[in-house]
Design an enzyme around this catalytic site. Sequence first.
Site, PDB file in Angstrom:
ATOM      1  N   CYS A  57       0.848  -1.193   0.000  1.00 29.86           N
ATOM      2  CA  CYS A  57       0.000   0.000   0.000  1.00 29.86           C
ATOM      3  C   CYS A  57       0.886   1.246   0.000  1.00 29.86           C
ATOM      4  CB  CYS A  57      -0.883   0.037   1.245  1.00 29.86           C
ATOM      5  SG  CYS A  57      -1.831  -1.459   1.541  1.00 29.86           S
ATOM      6  N   HIS A  81       1.114   4.998  -1.893  1.00 29.37           N
ATOM      7  CA  HIS A  81       0.476   6.065  -1.114  1.00 29.37           C
ATOM      8  C   HIS A  81       1.368   6.694  -0.045  1.00 29.37           C
ATOM      9  CE1 HIS A  81      -3.224   5.309  -3.267  1.00 29.37           C
ATOM     10  NE2 HIS A  81      -3.090   4.028  -3.021  1.00 29.37           N
ATOM     11  N   ARG A 101     -12.795   0.086  -2.055  1.00 26.06           N
ATOM     12  CA  ARG A 101     -11.505   0.706  -2.355  1.00 26.06           C
ATOM     13  C   ARG A 101     -10.353  -0.243  -2.033  1.00 26.06           C
ATOM     14  NH1 ARG A 101      -9.323   2.481  -5.947  1.00 26.06           N
ATOM     15  NH2 ARG A 101      -7.258   2.834  -5.416  1.00 26.06           N
ATOM     16  N   CYS A 112      -7.772  -1.831  -4.664  1.00 27.88           N
ATOM     17  CA  CYS A 112      -6.338  -1.580  -4.476  1.00 27.88           C
ATOM     18  C   CYS A 112      -5.564  -2.877  -4.638  1.00 27.88           C
ATOM     19  CB  CYS A 112      -6.060  -1.012  -3.079  1.00 27.88           C
ATOM     20  SG  CYS A 112      -5.894   0.764  -3.059  1.00 27.88           S
TER      21      CYS A 112
END
Lengths: 103, 288, 159
Positions: B202, B206, B245, B249
């Site tokens: 992740c 991000h 979401r 992802c």
Amino acid sequence: MASTIRVRATVSGDTTEVQALIQHPMDSGFVKDAQGQIIPAHFIQQLTFEHGGRTVFLANWGAAVSKDPYVKFSFKGGAKGDDLKINWMDNKGATDSTTAKIS
Amino acid sequence: MHARHIFLSAIAALVGGVLACVAASAIAAPDKIDPAADAKAFQKYFTDKFPQVKFEDFVNGPYSMNEDMRKQWEEKEQFPPYEFSLEAGKEVFATPFGNGKTYADCFPNGGLGIRQNYPYFDEKEGKVVTLELALNRCREANGEAPYSYVDDEMASLTAYMAFTSRGKPFDIKIPNDPRALQAYENGKRYFYTRRGQLNFSCATCHVQSPGERIRAEVLAPALGILNAMPIYRSEWSGMGTISRRLVTCNSQTRAVPLEPQSDEYRDLEYFLSYVSNGLPISGPGARP
Amino acid sequence: MTCGSPSFSRRLVLQGAGSVALVGLGFGTVPAVAAANDKYPEDAFRQKGDADAIKALYGKTAEASDKVKLDAPEIAENGAVVPIAVATALTAVTSISFLVSENPNALAAFYVIPEGTVPAVANRLKMAKTCNVIAIVESAGKLYSATKEVKVTVGGCGG
């Protein structure tokens, strides 16, 4: 059922600003669904705004207007509390209308 | 120099899978779970990396980092595309279940203005409870079938609950309970662990690359990313929940998505919300 | 792909659907007080290129003018929803239209501007790919245009 039309009309000086958002798929007829079938064209063709018995805005739309279409314009002469009538018709002949108060 | 040092420490934290106590690494022992220090370092990393972005603006995702996109967003926000979902949510929220009770009966303060307190750690259950999970539990407790976690109904409900909480800062609590600390730690590990065919974590997108383009899209910063949920995505032509979401992802990085509201996702949401403590709820949001 | 080439049979379907709508108009579902040019310009919306659409819509050509202010993004965040607006200092404006040159049908929207309505419109359009957006303002019977290229990295055609 709730109206498909959302309107905000606000007067400032001699000008009324109108914003509208309409719930409609606006399918272009160029897109396939998950099964590979073309989703038939389905879109609003005409949208009118009337104030005091007069058309103040007429939108003619093709299939290239985005889903849940939005439009903004302004006209002279509205006053607080006046009615604004909105009416649309799509390519399948469906219609919806609403009356909003100018604030 | 300083920023570079922090960045390198962050990478070290990622690779080693140890605590990402970037600023505090000198004082905190690497194997001690210290959420408060984490959150401080996490937020400092982003504010140092983007000194021109106002703190509260991180909740606006890619729009905080790209001027041209921000203009398009502001234009859309004049009459936002989530408006219909929000109204539907308000209506559903007020509609009684078959037994006459409502959602308001399941939540503190009648469910209004409480989004910032979710997820929370339920000490009785020993697990993290997200808002989406609490909503479905409320339905089931009242004899209703649960909603899909990735569909419109759940998005509408959470949109309305977020809307009534706008401006309230995330206030996620981690009780002094080893199970809560472990849940936080598990979420954090999930966030920093690489997986899938693309071998992305992740954090790869991000934390390391917010503001950069990945193919056509501008990546959002992890800081504040959940504050705007649920979101209307133009790419989806519709609304999406936090569950949706997270699932997308995973699949976008070609990893195997987990079941919505699995323990891992709940823990991940717990971690990600906690490190955004102090940032205001801004949901529902609109995204490309 | 599905975006560029509408099949012939689909066009017939569209045509059929269009006539239904026109019949509807004939029955007066839209108030009769609408402006004189209130007919849906079916033919113009069916043209492929922008030049053909402009010809079908107005029967004349437009000249570029810096009095037409077209506001569109450099890069569309998503081709499905591209905010585009136009405003003008021109007077006696009777209509404003938007065309997307590389869409399957170039004409996107045609707005009738009655007297007393400000000649400025904002809307959201779909764009299939990077191309020119053209805004045309009809003022005192003449056509004035502004053109801007909008880059589209995620197309608005789906499928």
